[in-house]
Write an enzyme that holds these catalytic residues in place. Structure first.
Site, mmCIF file in Angstrom:
data_model
loop_
_atom_site.group_PDB
_atom_site.id
_atom_site.type_symbol
_atom_site.label_atom_id
_atom_site.label_comp_id
_atom_site.label_asym_id
_atom_site.label_seq_id
_atom_site.Cartn_x
_atom_site.Cartn_y
_atom_site.Cartn_z
ATOM 1 N N LEU A 188 -15.132 -53.207 -66.502
ATOM 2 C CA LEU A 188 -14.554 -54.736 -66.215
ATOM 3 C C LEU A 188 -14.711 -55.599 -67.218
ATOM 4 C CD1 LEU A 188 -15.586 -54.248 -62.453
ATOM 5 C CD2 LEU A 188 -13.235 -54.438 -63.265
ATOM 6 N N TYR A 235 -28.855 -51.832 -55.078
ATOM 7 C CA TYR A 235 -27.655 -52.453 -55.725
ATOM 8 C C TYR A 235 -27.204 -53.365 -54.430
ATOM 9 C CZ TYR A 235 -22.731 -52.435 -57.652
ATOM 10 O OH TYR A 235 -21.805 -52.799 -57.916
ATOM 11 N N LYS A 239 -26.642 -57.146 -55.257
ATOM 12 C CA LYS A 239 -25.200 -57.985 -55.207
ATOM 13 C C LYS A 239 -25.010 -58.882 -53.774
ATOM 14 C CE LYS A 239 -23.191 -55.957 -58.543
ATOM 15 N NZ LYS A 239 -22.632 -56.722 -59.440
#
Length: 290
Positions: free
Chosen positions: A18, A160, A164
């Site tokens: 990305l 994670y 996030k």
């Protein structure tokens, strides 16, 4: 070439996936790009941009290091005289069920993903605050990278998810704090085919032989470029889910209906109250993998 002409953009974790797609898209829109990653990957992407006629420099380093994050902001200013956009993209996964999660796996993900957003944000924010206090016009942007896992939860990704979710929360707070200086702060929660998501999207990893590749990372970048542009000035404190050709606004926690007794509750009174509140409340979105 004119959509972001003259804007100076830092993209972290831009050596692949990305981040690389974002860096190339900003360059194609006329921006000058500082490409960050560890090792030699940043220079490879910067060279790719220059070979296509764009302007880019590389800055190799660890964005979770407080001193390097400051140096990264300075690298943009020294190379191009200013900084307009920070795209926080760097991250990693160390997937594990809670009962098997190690301290090292927890610390590494929180450090790279969460602190690796906070450190560049802090130093970019200080730079823009100083410009604003000096009377200079500031029209700056921060675009953070959260995840559907951070918004909805994901089985086997507790570390994670925590990172996030923290990024989404930091985004809305930073948007309020930095508005006075001419800075907007938004986040994306992307779904795309990258090295980091190869296990999560195992069934979608192969690009189709023909037609639209909904999992290509390049599908995410147009929204990131728009959020980094002057045109997005009125948008801040929001989280966007983006996948393929789909864009939506994710909404966070909201105050729900309350029952106020006017005094302290007794435990035995609360059963019917809680059940009634839950019956009236919207059903929560399911956790991924549940």
């Amino acid at each position: 070439m004119s959509f972001c002409a003259g804007r100076v953009v830092v993209v972290t974790g831009a050596g692949q996936g990305l981040g690389r797609a974002h860096a190339l898209a900003f360059a194609a829109a006329g921006a000058r790009v500082v490409v960050n990653d560890v090792g030699t990957a940043a220079e490879a992407v910067a060279a790719e941009i220059r070979a296509a006629g764009g302007e880019a420099v590389a800055s190799a380093g660890d964005v979770a290091d407080w001193a390097y994050a400051h140096a990264l902001v300075r690298a943009a200013v020294e190379a191009y005289g200013r900084l307009d956009v920070l795209v926080n993209n760097a991250g990693l996964v160390r997937d594990r069920m809670l009962v098997s999660l190690t301290e090292a796996e927890w610390d590494e993900v929180l450090r790279v993903d969460l602190k690796g957003h906070a450190a560049p944000m802090r130093h970019a924010a200080a730079y823009w605050r100083d410009r604003a206090k000096a009377g200079e016009p500031v029209d700056a942007r921060i675009v953070n990278t959260s995840s559907g896992a951070g918004l909805m939860g994901s089985v086997g990704q507790l570390n994670y998810v925590a990172a996030k979710a923290g990024i989404a929360a930091m985004t809305v707070v930073a948007a309020v704090e930095l508005a006075r200086y001419g800075v907007t702060v938004n986040a994306i929660a992307p779904s795309a085919r990258t090295a980091m998501t190869q296990d999560v999207f195992a069934d979608d990893m192969r690009a189709p032989e023909g037609g639209f590749d909904a999992m290509a990372p390049e599908n995410v970048s147009p929204l990131v470029v728009w959020l980094g542009s002057a045109e997005s000035a009125g948008v801040t404190g929001r989280v966007f889910e983006v996948s393929g050709g789909s864009v939506s606004v994710a909404d966070g926690w909201q105050h729900g209906e309350a029952v106020d007794r006017g005094r302290r509750w007794r435990p035995e009174e609360l059963g019917p109250v809680v059940h009634d509140l839950l019956a009236a409340a919207p059903k929560p979105a399911p956790v991924y993998g549940a």
